[in-house]
Design a protein around this motif. Structure first.
Motif, mmCIF file in Angstrom:
data_model
loop_
_atom_site.group_PDB
_atom_site.id
_atom_site.type_symbol
_atom_site.label_atom_id
_atom_site.label_comp_id
_atom_site.label_asym_id
_atom_site.label_seq_id
_atom_site.Cartn_x
_atom_site.Cartn_y
_atom_site.Cartn_z
ATOM 1 N N TYR A 31 0.802 -1.036 0.169
ATOM 2 C CA TYR A 31 0.105 -0.051 -0.119
ATOM 3 C C TYR A 31 0.798 1.170 -0.074
ATOM 4 O O TYR A 31 0.650 2.159 -0.797
ATOM 5 N N VAL A 35 0.747 3.999 -2.804
ATOM 6 C CA VAL A 35 0.763 5.438 -2.619
ATOM 7 C C VAL A 35 1.693 6.394 -2.918
ATOM 8 O O VAL A 35 1.729 7.520 -3.671
ATOM 9 N N THR A 38 2.678 7.423 -6.476
ATOM 10 C CA THR A 38 1.708 8.621 -7.108
ATOM 11 C C THR A 38 2.250 9.915 -6.595
ATOM 12 O O THR A 38 1.556 10.958 -6.916
ATOM 13 N N CYS A 39 3.321 10.109 -5.726
ATOM 14 C CA CYS A 39 3.847 11.433 -5.361
ATOM 15 C C CYS A 39 4.882 11.765 -5.908
ATOM 16 O O CYS A 39 5.656 11.189 -6.713
ATOM 17 N N LEU A 51 -2.899 9.034 1.741
ATOM 18 C CA LEU A 51 -3.690 8.963 0.572
ATOM 19 C C LEU A 51 -2.827 9.308 -0.604
ATOM 20 O O LEU A 51 -1.760 10.022 -0.890
ATOM 21 N N PRO A 52 -3.148 8.578 -1.826
ATOM 22 C CA PRO A 52 -2.507 8.788 -3.192
ATOM 23 C C PRO A 52 -2.601 10.193 -3.472
ATOM 24 O O PRO A 52 -3.437 10.844 -3.530
#
Lengths: 282, 309
Positions: A31, A35, A38-39, A51-52
């Motif tokens: 997880y 996540v 995507t940062c 959160l993504p």
């Protein structure tokens, strides 16, 4: 009786609690990985967010366009190697199992015993000779040494052999012969279809095993455009990663791991049944 | 007439097993012979000069069997055992819970899918993931700091215990699901009558587990132990990537295969050969133990089939 029920409820609670903790441990790291992939680098510097974010596409483009770590080329190489491995390994293991199960010949017992003895022999112990052989054959820095040796996979053979033993009636082979079927045709058109479930399970395991293999590719591959995914991951680890865009690094690991996870989610029932079959050894 | 027919079929038997044995001969047997041969030669590169091959008898065997060998052997064993013990304990617990109908485990399929998942993950990518997650500026430290559990970042990979525990944690996560599912299949193979009889006789779950389940699945437990030991002996991907091939700190997580990999790259073929032969002998012994067990099972099955008829 009531006390017994209460104790069962307590045990059930402990069981569920443990299972949830363990499942959390299994999923948690992936997880974070997803996540973080995507940062952007700046967002990652600020610390972990649960959160993504919306940087996934940019990261992916960065990974795809990076010439130092040709990840997409690596995935193509890995797919070529793993699919061919899975295909020839399962076909020839099934053929070997068929040969040893259906026919009677002098060396049958010797051949079977031999395969059983080498069942779990690690490949690493012959790595020195293997490396020299590959160099002498002119296969160094090609994908061939990763594919061809999988024709001889004792463990896959054993699985196929056990499967044949419980699923193939010899009378069926006999009947086919009476109908004028040739021996090759018997294997390809009658026995092979019967073995489909076993072949599918072993094809998945061989594919994954080859996809994840690091030791042999690290020895025989040299140039970047031949590298498979694990090699690229290792190069990434060896590089001066601290100066890199961390979002990109997480995306690279995601690209290496996630295709297998997605495939697994579709095939999970099948795969778990296959693992369980390996456990029925009593 | 019949005899000629069976002879002509024997030919097909050989044809079917030929590809397997030819491949094995070329890619495993010849390399093994070559490996053993070079273990008796001095053959290495020093700078740009290549020394050897000169025949040196057992010199390589003596030189490999130094203090380094025992350190790396010890490391390999420690890394394996601290992953294996929790793995087998948890797997036994989970397997006995899954098959126990009284516990009414919900979402059994979901849990099985989740706990098996890490087994399919590329070990090298998994190690790289752990390396980034557990680095001093990584997310794990950031989460611990946010929760107020730590004052400053923990340098997980700075201490021998930390690195070893990380390797063990990865091995545990990758293998406990697999072992659980295998043990479950073994427990379900036990006749239900035995459990019913035990339950009628008033066995507690604990008694049933220790006096019925455990003894009956002992063969598969031994099998798991030995195959895991063979896997442990081959431990490479995870510590190699996690420590970038260094086995840091201070070579406390450096395994035998990492050493072999290094000798092959140096290249120091003589010493790599000698080390391979040692590993070959050990794995050979383990292989024969596995062979005996698998074979004994077959004999047992045949005997049982006879009794049934």
């Amino acid at each position: 009786m009531i006390r017994k029920n209460n104790s069962n409820i307590a045990r059930s609670f402990v069981a569920h609690f443990t299972l949830i903790i363990l499942s959390f441990m299994c999923l948690f790291f992936f997880y974070i990985l997803i996540v973080n992939s995507t940062c952007s680098h700046a967002e990652l510097q600020k610390g972990f967010s649960a959160l993504p974010k919306s940087n996934a596409l940019v990261n992916f483009r960065n990974v795809a366009n990076d010439g130092t770590f040709p990840m997409l080329k690596g995935i193509v190489n890995s797919i070529i190697v793993s699919s061919l491995c899975a295909a020839i390994c399962t076909y020839f293991s099934a053929l070997t199992a068929f040969g040893l199960y259906v026919y009677d010949f002098k060396l049958k017992k010797v051949a079977f015993t031999f395969i059983m003895v080498i069942l779990v022999m690690p490949t690493q112990v012959t790595a020195l000779g293997f490396l020299r052989l590959i160099r002498n054959m002119g296969f160094y820095d090609t994908l061939i040494p990763l594919i061809l040796p999988s024709i001889a996979s004792p463990a896959v053979f054993y699985f196929m052999y056990s499967y044949l033993k419980s699923n193939l009636q010899l009378s069926l082979v006999e009947a086919a012969r009476i109908d004028g079927c040739g021996e090759i045709k018997i294997f390809n058109q009658i026995v092979f279809p019967i073995m489909k479930p076993a072949i599918a399970v072993q094809a998945i395991f061989t594919f994954v095993g080859s996809w994840n293999n690091y030791f042999v590719p690290a020895l025989v591959l040299e140039s970047k455009d031949k590298a498979t995914v694990p090699i690229l991951i290792a190069t990434l680890r060896g590089a001066d990663y601290m100066n890199f865009d961390m979002g990109k690094i997480y995306m690279m690991i995601t690209v290496a791991i996630v295709p297998i996870i997605i495939a697994y989610l579709f095939l999970s029932k099948f795969i778990i049944a296959g693992v369980a079959l390996g456990g029925v050894k009593e | 007439m019949k005899k000629t027919k069976s002879i002509s079929r024997a030919k097909w038997g050989y044809i079917c097993i030929l590809p397997f044995f030819v491949t094995y001969f070329i890619f495993s047997f010849l390399p093994l012979v070559d490996t053993i041969r070079y273990s008796f030669y001095e053959y290495y590169r020093s700078g740009i000069r290549t020394i050897g091959p000169n025949f040196v008898g057992f010199d390589n065997y003596i030189s490999v069997m130094g203090p380094d060998f025992f350190t790396y052997l010890k490391n390999t064993f420690i890394l394996w055992i601290i992953g294996f013990v929790p793995q087998i304990v948890i797997a036994l617990l989970l397997a006995s819970w899954f098959v126990d109908a009284r516990l009414k485990i919900r979402g059994e399929q979901f849990f099985k899918v989740v706990i098996y998942l890490p087994n399919l993950i590329m070990a090298s990518a998994f190690a790289m993931l752990f390396f980034t997650l557990f680095s001093t500026s990584g997310p794990v430290n950031s989460i611990l700091a946010n929760l107020g559990l730590v004052d400053g970042p923990i340098d997980f990979m700075g201490t021998p215990t930390g690195t070893r525990l990380l390797v063990a944690l990865m091995n545990f996560l990758m293998w406990f699901g697999n072992t659980t599912i295998m043990l479950m299949a073994a427990i379900m193979g036990i006749s239900q009558d035995v459990f019913e009889a035990a339950s009628i006789d008033g066995c507690t779950p604990r008694q049933t587990f220790f006096h019925i389940t455990l003894p009956l699945i002992r063969p598969i437990l031994t099998y798991t132990l030995i195959t895991s030991l063979i896997g442990g002996l081959q431990m490479f991907d995870v510590p190699q990537i996690l420590t970038n091939g260094q086995g840091n700190p201070n070579r406390t997580s450096y395994t035998l295969i990492m050493w072999l990999n290094n000798l092959l790259r140096a290249p120091d073929y003589g010493r790599a050969g000698a080390l391979s032969v040692y590993l070959f002998v050990v794995s050979g012994i383990l292989c024969i133990m596995v062979y005996r067990m698998v074979n004994r099972d077959d004999e047992k099955k045949i005997r049982r089939r006879f009794n049934r008829n």
